[in-house]
Design an enzyme around this catalytic site. Sequence first.
Site, mmCIF file in Angstrom:
data_model
loop_
_atom_site.group_PDB
_atom_site.id
_atom_site.type_symbol
_atom_site.label_atom_id
_atom_site.label_comp_id
_atom_site.label_asym_id
_atom_site.label_seq_id
_atom_site.Cartn_x
_atom_site.Cartn_y
_atom_site.Cartn_z
ATOM 1 N N LYS B 80 38.486 40.165 65.763
ATOM 2 C CA LYS B 80 39.902 40.073 65.359
ATOM 3 C C LYS B 80 40.804 40.370 66.559
ATOM 4 O O LYS B 80 40.516 41.274 67.349
ATOM 5 C CB LYS B 80 40.162 41.083 64.238
ATOM 6 C CG LYS B 80 41.550 40.992 63.616
ATOM 7 C CD LYS B 80 41.701 42.027 62.497
ATOM 8 C CE LYS B 80 43.043 41.939 61.806
ATOM 9 N NZ LYS B 80 43.185 42.955 60.725
ATOM 10 N N SER B 155 44.756 40.937 56.285
ATOM 11 C CA SER B 155 45.194 40.366 57.546
ATOM 12 C C SER B 155 44.073 39.810 58.421
ATOM 13 O O SER B 155 44.330 39.017 59.324
ATOM 14 C CB SER B 155 45.947 41.415 58.334
ATOM 15 O OG SER B 155 45.080 42.454 58.754
ATOM 16 N N SER B 179 42.578 44.840 54.448
ATOM 17 C CA SER B 179 42.591 43.705 55.371
ATOM 18 C C SER B 179 41.218 43.181 55.794
ATOM 19 O O SER B 179 41.142 42.126 56.426
ATOM 20 C CB SER B 179 43.392 44.046 56.627
ATOM 21 O OG SER B 179 44.765 43.920 56.370
#
Lengths: 95, 491
Positions: B80, B155, B179
């Site tokens: 990420k 997210s 997330s």
Amino acid sequence: MAIGKSEVRHIARLANLDFSDEEYDRFTHQLNAILEYVAQLDRLDTSAIEATSHAGSETGPLREDAAGGSISQEEALRNAPEPGRGHFKVPRVIG
Amino acid sequence: MKSLERGTVAETRALVASGGASAVEICRAYLDRVRAVDPRVQAFRTVLEAEALAAAGRVDRDRQAGRPLGPLAGVPLAIKDVLCTRGANTTCGSRILEGFVPSYDATCVARLRQAGAVLLGKTNMDEFAMGSSTENSAYEKTRNPWDPNRVPGGSSGGSAAAVAADEAAAALGTDTGGSIRQPAALCGVPGMKPTYGRVSRYGLVAFASSLDQVGPFGRTVEDVARVLQVIAGHDPKDATSASLPVPDYAAALPRGASGLRVGVPREYFPRGMDREVDGAVRAALRAAERLGARVGEISLPHTEYAIPTYYIVATAEASSNLARYDGVRYGLRAAGSEDLASLYVRTRRAGFGAEVKRRIMLGTYVLSAGYYDAYYLKAQKVRTLIRRDFEKAFEQVDAIVTPTTPTAAFRFGEKVDDPLSMYLSDIFTVTINLAGLPAISIPCGLTKDRLPIGLQIVGRRFDEETIFRLAAALEAELKFRDNRPAVAGDR
């Protein structure tokens, strides 16, 4: 309404943000909706409850105060938008 | 034999170790897959092709030289874009960090490299991890591999979509209020938020420091366990990382669900709940009973207060953490400012998106003079009540099972202009961050529109092993992996 537009402007100044007039209207509306929603916490009596400030262990760990590795000045400045003479350059601070 | 880019973490590592395929061949297979499907999925922000091939080459040379191979040798992973990667652009999905290149690796990233993993690239995300759909990225629009008209969740939407679309064997995400688990549920892959303190946060760009935690996505529960094994453990660079020993997670997997006491909190099955989600989770609970678990109803009475508590705590911490973006030391700087004060304001105005600004504003407000006690302190006290709910429940049960999300993946634009409705998609996940507990989401079924449904398993603090036991047993029983996402197409 919990907060008005002038208070939203004050909060924006504290946060180093600024918006257009239209955006101030929208933020005022949205922040009020969120604040109205979070007001449901007032239903709970928490007068005898301790605050949780962290999910981890309650005591901070200690270690020897020994210096470790670091990055060079050159590396620290590599991402600077405007480096100069080994410093971060900024515009005038005092008028 | 199935193609190189479909193997599990253990299969891929074994293939490399035996010489059945080289790490470079496997890396190329994944890079080909990324080239073929990522134009449609847009999971990646940055693909690190040259660096990945170089890392794979080092693994192959180690093998040829007879040097010991790490536990993830030759396994291609995605990271990420909120985790610092030395020498590789790290944007956090924000314009304000466009072009930012960290001078160091996050500890979890360094441990992956040391274990021989091949880092394929950085994945897309909601700006500064604030969002539940990845629509708040300042860059690409990541699509759900099961339906291109729907969001991947967020997210960590890019990491979830990359694993679901076979663009990476596993991936790292971060989870502040759901997330990792929410996009894992929406994309039909397992994803775990470990106990707060289990994984170092050093090099994770902070959103809400008392809630943030790094964790893995995998195609199987075992893959999640094998990646967690590498990234877990004490780090002197993170004062909140726990100095507890890390157990052998893979050893927990075959222990089965027999004898486990499983609690089902009635507050997580509210009236009017989505019937397909309710049906799939209840079917999984019956499967748990068949596997020998004892399932019973429990109560977590303060659940309804979790979302308001979360949005006060998280935004307060975010407003403080994001004060560092000022256009001076790194990232964007607005041109033509006459003095320092206007440089700050102009840079932040140009660099942050709407949701980030909204949360900074809310966080600044709840911390401001005269409101601190009414909002922030109040929320911290309610947080104590939420934590105690779980402590009490775990006196009676070993694990808690809930739906991960109220609904399957929603359509683009459906919630983006209505912050409260977007926040409510985290209603079953935020409680876990507030309590600092570990939890996994595993896929447990499909809706009639062929969208994945996620089931969440919560454990006691630092008891990821029990979660893995139950998750692996359910995974074998439910056989979700027989389903393939729409983007697979070719198979």
